[in-house]
Design a protein around this motif. Structure first.
Motif, PDB file in Angstrom:
ATOM      1  N   TRP A   1       1.031   9.085  -3.769  1.00 36.40           N
ATOM      2  CA  TRP A   1       0.175  10.674  -3.198  1.00 36.40           C
ATOM      3  C   TRP A   1      -0.654  11.556  -4.372  1.00 36.40           C
ATOM      4  CZ3 TRP A   1      -4.353   9.153   0.161  1.00 36.40           C
ATOM      5  CH2 TRP A   1      -4.091   8.234   0.940  1.00 36.40           C
ATOM      6  N   TYR A   2      -1.200  11.679  -5.021  1.00 33.60           N
ATOM      7  CA  TYR A   2      -1.191  12.875  -6.103  1.00 33.60           C
ATOM      8  C   TYR A   2      -2.101  13.486  -5.184  1.00 33.60           C
ATOM      9  CZ  TYR A   2       1.634  10.214  -9.009  1.00 33.60           C
ATOM     10  OH  TYR A   2       2.897  10.008 -10.014  1.00 33.60           O
ATOM     11  N   ARG A   3      -2.104  14.583  -5.688  1.00 29.25           N
ATOM     12  CA  ARG A   3      -3.789  15.761  -6.049  1.00 29.25           C
ATOM     13  C   ARG A   3      -4.662  16.530  -6.899  1.00 29.25           C
ATOM     14  NH1 ARG A   3      -1.050  19.836  -1.448  1.00 29.25           N
ATOM     15  NH2 ARG A   3       0.160  21.304  -2.992  1.00 29.25           N
ATOM     16  N   GLN A   4      -5.709  16.771  -6.813  1.00 29.03           N
ATOM     17  CA  GLN A   4      -5.993  17.629  -7.482  1.00 29.03           C
ATOM     18  C   GLN A   4      -6.998  18.954  -7.074  1.00 29.03           C
ATOM     19  OE1 GLN A   4      -8.179  15.282 -10.671  1.00 29.03           O
ATOM     20  NE2 GLN A   4      -7.958  16.943 -12.389  1.00 29.03           N
ATOM     21  N   ALA A   5      -7.166  19.820  -7.390  1.00 23.91           N
ATOM     22  CA  ALA A   5      -7.353  21.086  -7.100  1.00 23.91           C
ATOM     23  C   ALA A   5      -8.459  21.397  -8.251  1.00 23.91           C
ATOM     24  CB  ALA A   5      -6.950  22.237  -6.150  1.00 23.91           C
ATOM     25  N   PRO A   6      -9.600  21.991  -7.810  1.00 25.54           N
ATOM     26  CA  PRO A   6     -10.617  22.412  -8.450  1.00 25.54           C
ATOM     27  C   PRO A   6     -10.253  23.474  -9.863  1.00 25.54           C
ATOM     28  CG  PRO A   6     -11.260  22.834  -6.232  1.00 25.54           C
ATOM     29  CD  PRO A   6      -9.531  22.498  -6.707  1.00 25.54           C
ATOM     30  N   GLY A   7      -9.883  23.289 -11.203  1.00 28.03           N
ATOM     31  CA  GLY A   7      -9.890  23.677 -12.507  1.00 28.03           C
ATOM     32  C   GLY A   7      -8.012  23.902 -12.032  1.00 28.03           C
ATOM     33  N   LYS A   8      -7.277  22.605 -12.033  1.00 27.82           N
ATOM     34  CA  LYS A   8      -6.321  22.090 -11.730  1.00 27.82           C
ATOM     35  C   LYS A   8      -5.491  21.048 -12.322  1.00 27.82           C
ATOM     36  CE  LYS A   8      -4.613  25.769  -8.904  1.00 27.82           C
ATOM     37  NZ  LYS A   8      -3.334  25.998  -7.639  1.00 27.82           N
TER      38      LYS A   8
ATOM     39  N   ASP B   1      -3.232  23.527   0.350  1.00 28.92           N
ATOM     40  CA  ASP B   1      -3.317  21.969   0.560  1.00 28.92           C
ATOM     41  C   ASP B   1      -4.194  21.788  -0.183  1.00 28.92           C
ATOM     42  OD1 ASP B   1      -0.679  22.286   2.522  1.00 28.92           O
ATOM     43  OD2 ASP B   1      -0.758  21.903   0.402  1.00 28.92           O
ATOM     44  N   THR B   2      -5.413  22.375   0.091  1.00 30.14           N
ATOM     45  CA  THR B   2      -7.395  22.411  -0.511  1.00 30.14           C
ATOM     46  C   THR B   2      -6.726  20.989  -1.698  1.00 30.14           C
ATOM     47  OG1 THR B   2      -7.894  23.856   1.143  1.00 30.14           O
ATOM     48  CG2 THR B   2      -9.510  22.902  -0.866  1.00 30.14           C
ATOM     49  N   ALA B   3      -7.141  19.365  -1.828  1.00 29.80           N
ATOM     50  CA  ALA B   3      -7.563  19.463  -2.745  1.00 29.80           C
ATOM     51  C   ALA B   3      -7.786  18.028  -2.599  1.00 29.80           C
ATOM     52  CB  ALA B   3      -5.998  19.504  -3.539  1.00 29.80           C
ATOM     53  N   VAL B   4      -9.016  17.352  -3.704  1.00 27.19           N
ATOM     54  CA  VAL B   4      -8.908  15.790  -3.647  1.00 27.19           C
ATOM     55  C   VAL B   4      -7.598  14.645  -3.747  1.00 27.19           C
ATOM     56  CG1 VAL B   4      -9.968  13.567  -4.520  1.00 27.19           C
ATOM     57  CG2 VAL B   4     -11.488  15.684  -4.737  1.00 27.19           C
ATOM     58  N   TYR B   5      -7.709  14.291  -2.666  1.00 31.12           N
ATOM     59  CA  TYR B   5      -5.659  13.465  -2.411  1.00 31.12           C
ATOM     60  C   TYR B   5      -5.940  11.723  -2.888  1.00 31.12           C
ATOM     61  CZ  TYR B   5      -3.641  17.229  -0.478  1.00 31.12           C
ATOM     62  OH  TYR B   5      -2.937  18.485   0.115  1.00 31.12           O
ATOM     63  N   TYR B   6      -5.146  11.375  -3.866  1.00 30.26           N
ATOM     64  CA  TYR B   6      -5.382  10.178  -4.656  1.00 30.26           C
ATOM     65  C   TYR B   6      -4.131   9.564  -4.788  1.00 30.26           C
ATOM     66  CZ  TYR B   6      -9.273  11.680  -7.975  1.00 30.26           C
ATOM     67  OH  TYR B   6     -10.158  12.868  -7.660  1.00 30.26           O
ATOM     68  N   CYS B   7      -4.698   8.341  -4.016  1.00 28.86           N
ATOM     69  CA  CYS B   7      -3.638   7.480  -3.847  1.00 28.86           C
ATOM     70  C   CYS B   7      -3.561   6.605  -5.424  1.00 28.86           C
ATOM     71  CB  CYS B   7      -4.116   6.034  -3.151  1.00 28.86           C
ATOM     72  SG  CYS B   7      -2.921   4.543  -2.589  1.00 28.86           S
ATOM     73  N   ASN B   8      -1.671   5.933  -5.622  1.00 27.11           N
ATOM     74  CA  ASN B   8      -1.600   5.515  -6.450  1.00 27.11           C
ATOM     75  C   ASN B   8      -0.522   4.490  -6.749  1.00 27.11           C
ATOM     76  OD1 ASN B   8       0.846   6.030  -9.051  1.00 27.11           O
ATOM     77  ND2 ASN B   8      -1.009   5.775 -10.098  1.00 27.11           N
TER      78      ASN B   8
ATOM     79  N   TRP C   1      -5.205   3.617  -9.304  1.00 21.67           N
ATOM     80  CA  TRP C   1      -5.795   4.435  -8.855  1.00 21.67           C
ATOM     81  C   TRP C   1      -6.758   4.074  -7.501  1.00 21.67           C
ATOM     82  CZ3 TRP C   1      -2.883   9.139  -9.163  1.00 21.67           C
ATOM     83  CH2 TRP C   1      -2.355   9.225  -9.823  1.00 21.67           C
ATOM     84  N   GLY C   2      -6.991   4.886  -6.309  1.00 23.12           N
ATOM     85  CA  GLY C   2      -7.466   4.963  -5.625  1.00 23.12           C
ATOM     86  C   GLY C   2      -9.054   5.552  -5.697  1.00 23.12           C
ATOM     87  N   GLN C   3     -10.196   5.964  -5.238  1.00 27.82           N
ATOM     88  CA  GLN C   3     -11.246   6.653  -5.739  1.00 27.82           C
ATOM     89  C   GLN C   3     -10.667   8.282  -5.165  1.00 27.82           C
ATOM     90  OE1 GLN C   3     -11.032   4.842  -3.130  1.00 27.82           O
ATOM     91  NE2 GLN C   3     -12.268   6.138  -1.010  1.00 27.82           N
ATOM     92  N   GLY C   4     -10.107   8.828  -4.344  1.00 28.83           N
ATOM     93  CA  GLY C   4      -9.831  10.158  -3.953  1.00 28.83           C
ATOM     94  C   GLY C   4     -10.438  10.635  -2.752  1.00 28.83           C
ATOM     95  N   THR C   5     -10.014  10.766  -1.967  1.00 28.57           N
ATOM     96  CA  THR C   5     -10.124  11.412   0.130  1.00 28.57           C
ATOM     97  C   THR C   5     -10.041  13.254  -0.773  1.00 28.57           C
ATOM     98  OG1 THR C   5     -10.013  11.603   1.643  1.00 28.57           O
ATOM     99  CG2 THR C   5      -8.305  11.762   0.659  1.00 28.57           C
ATOM    100  N   GLN C   6     -10.589  13.781  -0.034  1.00 26.42           N
ATOM    101  CA  GLN C   6     -11.214  15.281  -0.239  1.00 26.42           C
ATOM    102  C   GLN C   6     -10.093  15.426   1.421  1.00 26.42           C
ATOM    103  OE1 GLN C   6     -12.576  17.553  -2.252  1.00 26.42           O
ATOM    104  NE2 GLN C   6     -10.948  18.922  -1.190  1.00 26.42           N
ATOM    105  N   VAL C   7      -9.103  16.808   0.976  1.00 30.68           N
ATOM    106  CA  VAL C   7      -8.155  17.657   1.988  1.00 30.68           C
ATOM    107  C   VAL C   7      -8.874  19.278   2.096  1.00 30.68           C
ATOM    108  CG1 VAL C   7      -6.537  17.695   3.387  1.00 30.68           C
ATOM    109  CG2 VAL C   7      -6.288  15.720   2.490  1.00 30.68           C
ATOM    110  N   THR C   8      -9.539  19.531   3.269  1.00 32.00           N
ATOM    111  CA  THR C   8     -10.090  20.852   2.368  1.00 32.00           C
ATOM    112  C   THR C   8      -8.766  21.807   3.961  1.00 32.00           C
ATOM    113  OG1 THR C   8     -12.030  20.145   2.173  1.00 32.00           O
ATOM    114  CG2 THR C   8     -11.733  22.571   2.811  1.00 32.00           C
ATOM    115  N   VAL C   9      -8.414  22.963   3.871  1.00 28.83           N
ATOM    116  CA  VAL C   9      -7.624  23.410   4.506  1.00 28.83           C
ATOM    117  C   VAL C   9      -7.954  25.185   4.243  1.00 28.83           C
ATOM    118  CG1 VAL C   9      -5.167  24.375   5.940  1.00 28.83           C
ATOM    119  CG2 VAL C   9      -5.638  22.648   4.585  1.00 28.83           C
ATOM    120  N   SER C  10      -8.998  25.066   5.983  1.00 33.92           N
ATOM    121  CA  SER C  10      -9.856  26.414   6.073  1.00 33.92           C
ATOM    122  C   SER C  10     -10.183  27.227   7.018  1.00 33.92           C
ATOM    123  CB  SER C  10     -10.724  26.420   5.133  1.00 33.92           C
ATOM    124  OG  SER C  10     -11.794  27.562   5.019  1.00 33.92           O
TER     125      SER C  10
END
Length: 119
Positions: free
Chosen positions: A36-43, A89-96, A109-118
């Motif tokens: 699993w990888y993740r990408q937050a906005p602007g990162k 931890d909020t980010a789009v999480y990608y399976c690899n 790579w998968g298409q990504g799934t959004q995880v939002t912690v708020s």
């Protein structure tokens, strides 16, 4: 053709838990490593956790002790149990997956799934 399909993302309050799943399908001969990888906005996209076919795991320091990666080789599926979630931890999480078909070894790579912690 190989596909990785993720599920399990969503909105959760700080301190909560989520479980992500990713199933690989297609003409798969062998899966070497899944992760699993993740990408937050602007990162940039970053490693979260990986697991090999022999279940050797590797975690980013930021998630050690909170996240657990596991895998079901009979289902070509990898899971990420996320506990004690934080807003960061909020980010789009990608399976690899690094896997081989009958013809080649490739990285998928998968298409990504959004995880939002708020709250």
């Amino acid at each position: 053709q190989v596909q990785l399909v993720e599920s399990g993302g969503g909105l959760v309050q700080p301190g909560g838990s989520l479980r992500l799943s990713c199933a690989a399908s297609g003409s798969i001969f062998s899966i070497i490593v899944m992760g699993w990888y993740r990408q937050a906005p602007g990162k940039q996209r970053e490693l979260v956790a990986t697991i090999t076919s022999s279940s050797t795991t590797n975690y980013a320091d930021s998630v050690k002790g909170r996240f657990t990666i596991s895998r079901d080789n009979t289902k070509n599926t990898v899971y990420l149990q996320m506990n004690s979630l934080k807003p960061e931890d909020t980010a789009v999480y990608y399976c690899n997956a690094v896997l081989s078909t009958m013809r080649s070894l490739n990285n998928y790579w998968g298409q990504g799934t959004q995880v939002t912690v708020s709250s």
